[in-house]
Design a protein around this motif. Sequence first.
Motif, PDB file in Angstrom:
ATOM      1  N   ASN A   1       4.104  19.238 -12.565  1.00 48.34           N
ATOM      2  CA  ASN A   1       5.254  19.814 -13.257  1.00 48.34           C
ATOM      3  C   ASN A   1       5.043  19.902 -14.769  1.00 48.34           C
ATOM      4  O   ASN A   1       5.902  20.390 -15.491  1.00 48.34           O
ATOM      5  CB  ASN A   1       6.531  19.014 -12.974  1.00 48.34           C
ATOM      6  CG  ASN A   1       6.979  19.177 -11.524  1.00 48.34           C
ATOM      7  OD1 ASN A   1       6.741  20.206 -10.908  1.00 48.34           O
ATOM      8  ND2 ASN A   1       7.613  18.153 -10.998  1.00 48.34           N
ATOM      9  N   GLY A   2       3.927  19.373 -15.237  1.00 47.28           N
ATOM     10  CA  GLY A   2       3.616  19.447 -16.653  1.00 47.28           C
ATOM     11  C   GLY A   2       4.297  18.396 -17.492  1.00 47.28           C
ATOM     12  O   GLY A   2       4.469  18.551 -18.692  1.00 47.28           O
TER      13      GLY A   2
ATOM     14  N   GLU B   1       0.828  -1.205   0.000  1.00 52.25           N
ATOM     15  CA  GLU B   1       0.000   0.000   0.000  1.00 52.25           C
ATOM     16  C   GLU B   1       0.866   1.259   0.000  1.00 52.25           C
ATOM     17  O   GLU B   1       0.579   2.224  -0.719  1.00 52.25           O
ATOM     18  CB  GLU B   1      -0.903  -0.015   1.242  1.00 52.25           C
ATOM     19  CG  GLU B   1      -2.129   0.850   1.109  1.00 52.25           C
ATOM     20  CD  GLU B   1      -3.096   0.606   2.258  1.00 52.25           C
ATOM     21  OE1 GLU B   1      -3.589   1.614   2.788  1.00 52.25           O
ATOM     22  OE2 GLU B   1      -3.321  -0.564   2.608  1.00 52.25           O
ATOM     23  N   ILE B   2       1.925   1.271   0.780  1.00 54.58           N
ATOM     24  CA  ILE B   2       2.828   2.427   0.828  1.00 54.58           C
ATOM     25  C   ILE B   2       3.511   2.622  -0.521  1.00 54.58           C
ATOM     26  O   ILE B   2       3.644   3.744  -1.005  1.00 54.58           O
ATOM     27  CB  ILE B   2       3.861   2.259   1.967  1.00 54.58           C
ATOM     28  CG1 ILE B   2       3.159   2.426   3.308  1.00 54.58           C
ATOM     29  CG2 ILE B   2       4.996   3.253   1.829  1.00 54.58           C
ATOM     30  CD1 ILE B   2       4.024   2.101   4.504  1.00 54.58           C
ATOM     31  N   ALA B   3       3.939   1.519  -1.148  1.00 54.51           N
ATOM     32  CA  ALA B   3       4.567   1.620  -2.467  1.00 54.51           C
ATOM     33  C   ALA B   3       3.579   2.190  -3.489  1.00 54.51           C
ATOM     34  O   ALA B   3       3.947   3.014  -4.336  1.00 54.51           O
ATOM     35  CB  ALA B   3       5.061   0.252  -2.921  1.00 54.51           C
ATOM     36  N   ASP B   4       2.317   1.770  -3.393  1.00 56.74           N
ATOM     37  CA  ASP B   4       1.286   2.290  -4.291  1.00 56.74           C
ATOM     38  C   ASP B   4       1.078   3.790  -4.072  1.00 56.74           C
ATOM     39  O   ASP B   4       0.955   4.564  -5.033  1.00 56.74           O
ATOM     40  CB  ASP B   4      -0.020   1.528  -4.072  1.00 56.74           C
ATOM     41  CG  ASP B   4      -1.102   1.939  -5.048  1.00 56.74           C
ATOM     42  OD1 ASP B   4      -0.801   2.041  -6.256  1.00 56.74           O
ATOM     43  OD2 ASP B   4      -2.258   2.155  -4.609  1.00 56.74           O
ATOM     44  N   LEU B   5       1.047   4.214  -2.824  1.00 56.11           N
ATOM     45  CA  LEU B   5       0.881   5.638  -2.521  1.00 56.11           C
ATOM     46  C   LEU B   5       2.067   6.459  -3.028  1.00 56.11           C
ATOM     47  O   LEU B   5       1.882   7.567  -3.562  1.00 56.11           O
ATOM     48  CB  LEU B   5       0.703   5.846  -1.019  1.00 56.11           C
ATOM     49  CG  LEU B   5      -0.632   5.365  -0.437  1.00 56.11           C
ATOM     50  CD1 LEU B   5      -0.608   5.451   1.080  1.00 56.11           C
ATOM     51  CD2 LEU B   5      -1.782   6.173  -1.004  1.00 56.11           C
ATOM     52  N   LYS B   6       3.277   5.921  -2.896  1.00 61.17           N
ATOM     53  CA  LYS B   6       4.455   6.630  -3.409  1.00 61.17           C
ATOM     54  C   LYS B   6       4.380   6.785  -4.923  1.00 61.17           C
ATOM     55  O   LYS B   6       4.735   7.829  -5.470  1.00 61.17           O
ATOM     56  CB  LYS B   6       5.729   5.888  -3.017  1.00 61.17           C
ATOM     57  CG  LYS B   6       6.095   6.040  -1.563  1.00 61.17           C
ATOM     58  CD  LYS B   6       7.382   5.298  -1.247  1.00 61.17           C
ATOM     59  CE  LYS B   6       7.768   5.469   0.200  1.00 61.17           C
ATOM     60  NZ  LYS B   6       8.997   4.743   0.524  1.00 61.17           N
ATOM     61  N   GLU B   7       3.897   5.747  -5.604  1.00 65.79           N
ATOM     62  CA  GLU B   7       3.748   5.813  -7.061  1.00 65.79           C
ATOM     63  C   GLU B   7       2.702   6.867  -7.442  1.00 65.79           C
ATOM     64  O   GLU B   7       2.893   7.635  -8.387  1.00 65.79           O
ATOM     65  CB  GLU B   7       3.344   4.436  -7.609  1.00 65.79           C
ATOM     66  CG  GLU B   7       3.160   4.390  -9.102  1.00 65.79           C
ATOM     67  CD  GLU B   7       4.458   4.606  -9.876  1.00 65.79           C
ATOM     68  OE1 GLU B   7       4.368   4.991 -11.060  1.00 65.79           O
ATOM     69  OE2 GLU B   7       5.542   4.398  -9.313  1.00 65.79           O
ATOM     70  N   ARG B   8       1.610   6.918  -6.720  1.00 66.43           N
ATOM     71  CA  ARG B   8       0.582   7.935  -6.995  1.00 66.43           C
ATOM     72  C   ARG B   8       1.129   9.340  -6.789  1.00 66.43           C
ATOM     73  O   ARG B   8       0.850  10.246  -7.577  1.00 66.43           O
ATOM     74  CB  ARG B   8      -0.625   7.719  -6.083  1.00 66.43           C
ATOM     75  CG  ARG B   8      -1.446   6.520  -6.441  1.00 66.43           C
ATOM     76  CD  ARG B   8      -2.635   6.421  -5.528  1.00 66.43           C
ATOM     77  NE  ARG B   8      -3.365   5.181  -5.719  1.00 66.43           N
ATOM     78  CZ  ARG B   8      -4.431   4.850  -5.033  1.00 66.43           C
ATOM     79  NH1 ARG B   8      -4.893   5.654  -4.084  1.00 66.43           N
ATOM     80  NH2 ARG B   8      -5.037   3.720  -5.266  1.00 66.43           N
ATOM     81  N   ILE B   9       1.901   9.516  -5.716  1.00 63.85           N
ATOM     82  CA  ILE B   9       2.495  10.837  -5.445  1.00 63.85           C
ATOM     83  C   ILE B   9       3.442  11.226  -6.577  1.00 63.85           C
ATOM     84  O   ILE B   9       3.441  12.371  -7.039  1.00 63.85           O
ATOM     85  CB  ILE B   9       3.214  10.837  -4.080  1.00 63.85           C
ATOM     86  CG1 ILE B   9       2.197  10.768  -2.951  1.00 63.85           C
ATOM     87  CG2 ILE B   9       4.098  12.064  -3.926  1.00 63.85           C
ATOM     88  CD1 ILE B   9       2.798  10.559  -1.583  1.00 63.85           C
ATOM     89  N   ARG B  10       4.248  10.270  -7.037  1.00 61.70           N
ATOM     90  CA  ARG B  10       5.175  10.542  -8.136  1.00 61.70           C
ATOM     91  C   ARG B  10       4.415  10.979  -9.384  1.00 61.70           C
ATOM     92  O   ARG B  10       4.795  11.938 -10.063  1.00 61.70           O
ATOM     93  CB  ARG B  10       6.006   9.291  -8.436  1.00 61.70           C
ATOM     94  CG  ARG B  10       7.133   9.537  -9.433  1.00 61.70           C
ATOM     95  CD  ARG B  10       7.832   8.266  -9.824  1.00 61.70           C
ATOM     96  NE  ARG B  10       6.993   7.321 -10.532  1.00 61.70           N
ATOM     97  CZ  ARG B  10       6.648   7.423 -11.830  1.00 61.70           C
ATOM     98  NH1 ARG B  10       7.074   8.426 -12.545  1.00 61.70           N
ATOM     99  NH2 ARG B  10       5.882   6.517 -12.401  1.00 61.70           N
TER     100      ARG B  10
END
Length: 83
Positions: free
Chosen positions: A79-80, A63-72
Amino acid sequence: MQMSDPTFVIAITALVGLSVVVAALLRGWHSWLALKRQELENRRTRGPIEIEGGAGEGAARIEIADLKERIRKLEAIANGVDL
């Protein structure tokens, strides 16, 4: 060789000192192993570790890895950058 030979006395003293140090280290090792066994036993009796929401430790990492991917992805959008 005489019993009062300084080399003999130093060797015996060093051997006794080494024996004391080894005995102390061995006792510490056994105590550390007993502590780790107790920690493992306590972990077994409490059951599996659960994270908020009832998820297990492995599921929480996913779940944490998924959240980090979403944030990225959100940062890239902000940033466009096209993904």
